[in-house]
Design a protein around this motif. Structure first.
Motif, short mmCIF file in Angstrom:
data_model
loop_
_atom_site.label_atom_id
_atom_site.label_comp_id
_atom_site.label_asym_id
_atom_site.label_seq_id
_atom_site.Cartn_x
_atom_site.Cartn_y
_atom_site.Cartn_z
N TYR A 158 -1.17 -10.76 -10.75
CA TYR A 158 -0.48 -9.50 -10.41
C TYR A 158 -1.42 -8.43 -9.87
CZ TYR A 158 -2.08 -8.98 -15.24
OH TYR A 158 -2.85 -8.99 -16.37
N ARG A 159 -2.72 -8.57 -10.02
CA ARG A 159 -3.69 -7.59 -9.51
C ARG A 159 -4.29 -8.16 -8.21
NH1 ARG A 159 -5.44 -3.86 -12.93
NH2 ARG A 159 -5.03 -5.25 -14.68
N GLU A 160 -3.46 -8.25 -7.16
CA GLU A 160 -3.87 -9.07 -6.02
C GLU A 160 -4.05 -8.33 -4.70
OE1 GLU A 160 0.53 -9.21 -4.95
OE2 GLU A 160 -0.84 -8.27 -6.34
N HIS A 161 -3.95 -7.01 -4.68
CA HIS A 161 -4.08 -6.30 -3.40
C HIS A 161 -5.37 -6.69 -2.67
CE1 HIS A 161 -1.78 -2.75 -5.48
NE2 HIS A 161 -1.03 -3.82 -5.31
N THR A 162 -6.49 -6.62 -3.39
CA THR A 162 -7.79 -6.85 -2.75
C THR A 162 -7.98 -8.31 -2.36
OG1 THR A 162 -8.92 -7.19 -4.88
CG2 THR A 162 -8.79 -4.93 -4.06
N HIS A 163 -7.39 -9.22 -3.11
CA HIS A 163 -7.49 -10.64 -2.75
C HIS A 163 -6.76 -10.90 -1.43
CE1 HIS A 163 -7.67 -11.25 -7.41
NE2 HIS A 163 -8.77 -10.69 -6.93
N ALA A 164 -5.62 -10.22 -1.25
CA ALA A 164 -4.89 -10.36 0.01
C ALA A 164 -5.68 -9.74 1.16
CB ALA A 164 -3.52 -9.70 -0.12
N LEU A 165 -6.29 -8.58 0.92
CA LEU A 165 -7.11 -7.94 1.95
C LEU A 165 -8.25 -8.85 2.38
CD1 LEU A 165 -7.41 -4.30 0.54
CD2 LEU A 165 -6.34 -4.94 2.70
N ALA A 166 -8.95 -9.43 1.39
CA ALA A 166 -10.10 -10.29 1.69
C ALA A 166 -9.67 -11.59 2.37
CB ALA A 166 -10.85 -10.61 0.41
N SER A 167 -8.42 -11.99 2.17
CA SER A 167 -7.91 -13.22 2.80
C SER A 167 -7.51 -12.98 4.25
CB SER A 167 -6.72 -13.76 2.01
OG SER A 167 -7.10 -14.08 0.68
N GLY A 168 -7.50 -11.73 4.66
CA GLY A 168 -7.15 -11.42 6.04
C GLY A 168 -5.78 -10.85 6.25
N VAL A 169 -5.05 -10.58 5.17
CA VAL A 169 -3.74 -9.95 5.31
C VAL A 169 -3.95 -8.50 5.77
CG1 VAL A 169 -1.57 -9.38 4.17
CG2 VAL A 169 -2.87 -11.39 3.45
N PRO A 170 -3.30 -8.05 6.83
CA PRO A 170 -3.52 -6.69 7.34
C PRO A 170 -3.21 -5.64 6.27
CG PRO A 170 -2.31 -7.99 8.95
CD PRO A 170 -2.37 -8.81 7.68
N PRO A 171 -4.10 -4.66 6.09
CA PRO A 171 -3.87 -3.64 5.04
C PRO A 171 -2.59 -2.86 5.24
CG PRO A 171 -5.72 -3.04 6.47
CD PRO A 171 -5.38 -4.45 6.78
N GLU A 172 -2.19 -2.61 6.52
CA GLU A 172 -0.97 -1.85 6.74
C GLU A 172 0.27 -2.62 6.27
OE1 GLU A 172 -2.16 -3.79 10.71
OE2 GLU A 172 -3.13 -2.77 9.02
N LYS A 173 0.23 -3.96 6.34
CA LYS A 173 1.36 -4.76 5.86
C LYS A 173 1.43 -4.74 4.34
CE LYS A 173 2.65 -8.57 7.67
NZ LYS A 173 2.71 -9.99 8.14
N ILE A 174 0.26 -4.76 3.68
CA ILE A 174 0.24 -4.71 2.22
C ILE A 174 0.75 -3.35 1.75
CG2 ILE A 174 -1.19 -4.90 0.16
CD1 ILE A 174 -3.15 -6.57 1.81
N MET A 175 0.25 -2.28 2.38
CA MET A 175 0.68 -0.94 1.97
C MET A 175 2.17 -0.75 2.24
SD MET A 175 -0.46 1.77 0.48
CE MET A 175 -2.24 1.91 0.71
N ALA A 176 2.66 -1.28 3.35
CA ALA A 176 4.09 -1.18 3.64
C ALA A 176 4.91 -1.90 2.57
CB ALA A 176 4.39 -1.76 5.02
N GLU A 177 4.40 -3.02 2.07
CA GLU A 177 5.09 -3.75 1.01
C GLU A 177 5.15 -2.91 -0.26
OE1 GLU A 177 7.32 -6.50 -0.72
OE2 GLU A 177 6.66 -6.58 1.37
N LEU A 178 4.05 -2.23 -0.58
CA LEU A 178 4.03 -1.37 -1.76
C LEU A 178 5.00 -0.21 -1.63
CD1 LEU A 178 1.52 -3.10 -2.30
CD2 LEU A 178 0.36 -1.05 -3.11
N PHE A 179 5.20 0.25 -0.40
CA PHE A 179 6.12 1.35 -0.14
C PHE A 179 7.57 0.85 0.04
CE2 PHE A 179 2.45 3.85 0.26
CZ PHE A 179 2.78 5.18 0.42
N ALA A 180 7.78 -0.47 -0.17
CA ALA A 180 9.11 -1.08 -0.04
C ALA A 180 9.67 -0.93 1.37
CB ALA A 180 10.09 -0.50 -1.07
N LYS A 181 8.77 -1.05 2.36
CA LYS A 181 9.18 -0.93 3.76
C LYS A 181 9.53 -2.31 4.34
CE LYS A 181 8.34 3.52 4.02
NZ LYS A 181 9.43 4.51 4.20
N ASP A 182 10.36 -2.31 5.34
CA ASP A 182 10.77 -3.55 5.98
C ASP A 182 9.60 -4.22 6.70
OD1 ASP A 182 13.05 -5.35 6.79
OD2 ASP A 182 12.34 -4.76 8.78
#
Length: 373
Positions: free
Chosen positions: A157-181
């Motif tokens: 559940y503490r995975e933001h940074t793991h996704a960032l390091a894997s190459g997931v774009p930070p704007e997509k992760i932040m949008a997910e946290l903001f419940a954006k489409d």
């Protein structure tokens, strides 16, 4: 009427307090003080337990002393555990400056991202559960250094940074946290369920240790694909508290029995949510759990970026080249509570949070090493 009554009672209490202060004690009344039993308790010298250190203003020691094992001592342990020759081990003795710089950039990205998440959460822009990774940045630095895009990643559940390091774009992760489409799961997953197909990031998992069997299944799928010269590995993240769950024993047995290419990365921050792990765990050396199954392991100081990259490369190469499982335990510190809503009342938490940035933080450690000079 109720407010008026409360106000009247408050004023009456204040008046009584002031009167008692001016008048003083009644003549003949003995001075107030602790009872005999309480006084004896207060005067009894404090004795430190095995897991707690008595500290003074001059010399403060954390409940979890930092794991300061230098490369010179760690090197022979790795050679023995992973059956490496002197020649094979030599390539891990140095980390190129550009690799350290890349690791530093990853750590800074993760720290700033998490700080932005904390601020947005307090402002009410992010809702629901959220868990931050401040203080543990060398782990995503290792992911960015040694784990490939085609590798399969399972986090908790503490995975933001793991996704960032894997190459997931930070704007997509932040949008997910903001419940954006525009989020990784179109806003339906939230903080604990970041998922990305392009980077093979198989999401965060909310229940403790539930990601372990799924990751083992993913590692087995690599074998079932039966692709020639397929060097993919699976990496799964779990806390040292979650590693006490029985799932880990089952998964180690399955991984060893079928020689699955999986890395069990144990994030050892000493806290099982709000519980000090040594209070409930007989053995916190999770990297040794695999000995019964013939699975090698290593433990490293998570505040030293260079050490983490060196040790991590040994473990990842073992799994990638020999197609066998391994455990990597990273001893680290989590500088914040379990979540932003956490009151942070765990034993030793305030001390670790105070000492963290300057003494135990991975970014602070680089600064003390003279990396920025």
């Amino acid at each position: 009427v109720l407010l008026f009554w409360c106000w009247t009672m408050l004023v009456s209490l204040v008046v009584l307090r002031l009167a008692a202060a001016f008048v003083g004690p009644t003549p003949g009344t003995p001075p107030r003080g602790p009872s005999v039993s309480l006084r004896a308790t207060l005067e009894k010298p404090k004795v430190a337990s095995e897991t707690e250190t008595v500290s003074s203003s001059d010399s403060l020691e954390p409940m979890r002393p930092r794991l300061e094992t230098p490369w010179s001592a760690l090197r022979p342990e790795l050679m023995a555990a992973f059956e490496l020759s002197e020649g094979e081990m030599a390539k891990y003795d140095e980390v190129a400056p550009e690799d350290l710089l890349k690791g530093y950039e990853t750590m800074q990205l993760c720290r700033q991202f998490e700080n932005a998440c904390a601020q947005s959460y307090m402002q009410g822009s992010i809702r629901g559960f959220m868990h931050l990774d401040n203080g543990q940045e060398t782990i995503p630095a290792l992911v960015a250094d040694s784990i490939l895009k085609r590798d399969i990643k399972y986090s908790y559940y503490r995975e933001h940074t793991h996704a960032l390091a894997s190459g997931v774009p930070p704007e997509k992760i932040m949008a997910e946290l903001f419940a954006k489409d525009t989020g990784t799961c179109r806003g339906a997953g939230g903080s604990m369920h970041v998922y990305d197909v392009d980077t093979n990031f198989q999401g965060g998992w909310a229940l403790v240790a539930e990601q372990l069997p799924y990751a083992v299944g993913a590692a087995r799928s690599i074998l079932l694909d039966n692709v020639p010269e397929d060097d993919r590995v699976t990496i799964v993240f779990v806390g040292e508290g979650g590693a006490q769950n029985g799932r880990l024993a089952e998964c180690l047995n399955a991984a060893a029995k079928e020689d699955l290419p999986i890395i069990f990365l144990v994030i050892d921050n000493g806290r099982a949510i709000n519980t000090f792990t040594p209070d409930v765990a007989t053995n916190s050396d999770v990297y040794k759990f695999g000995e019964h199954y013939g699975v090698p392991g290593a433990k490293v100081d998570g505040q030293d970026l260079e050490l983490v990259l060196q040790t991590g490369r040994v473990v990842v190469d073992h799994v990638r080249e020999k197609r066998k499982p391994a455990i990597l335990q990273i001893h680290t510190y989590r500088f914040q509570g379990h979540s932003p809503a956490d009151p942070e009342h765990e034993r030793g938490r305030k001390f670790e949070k105070k000492m963290g940035p300057s003494h135990h933080g991975p970014l602070g450690h680089l600064r003390r090493q003279g990396f920025f000079q």
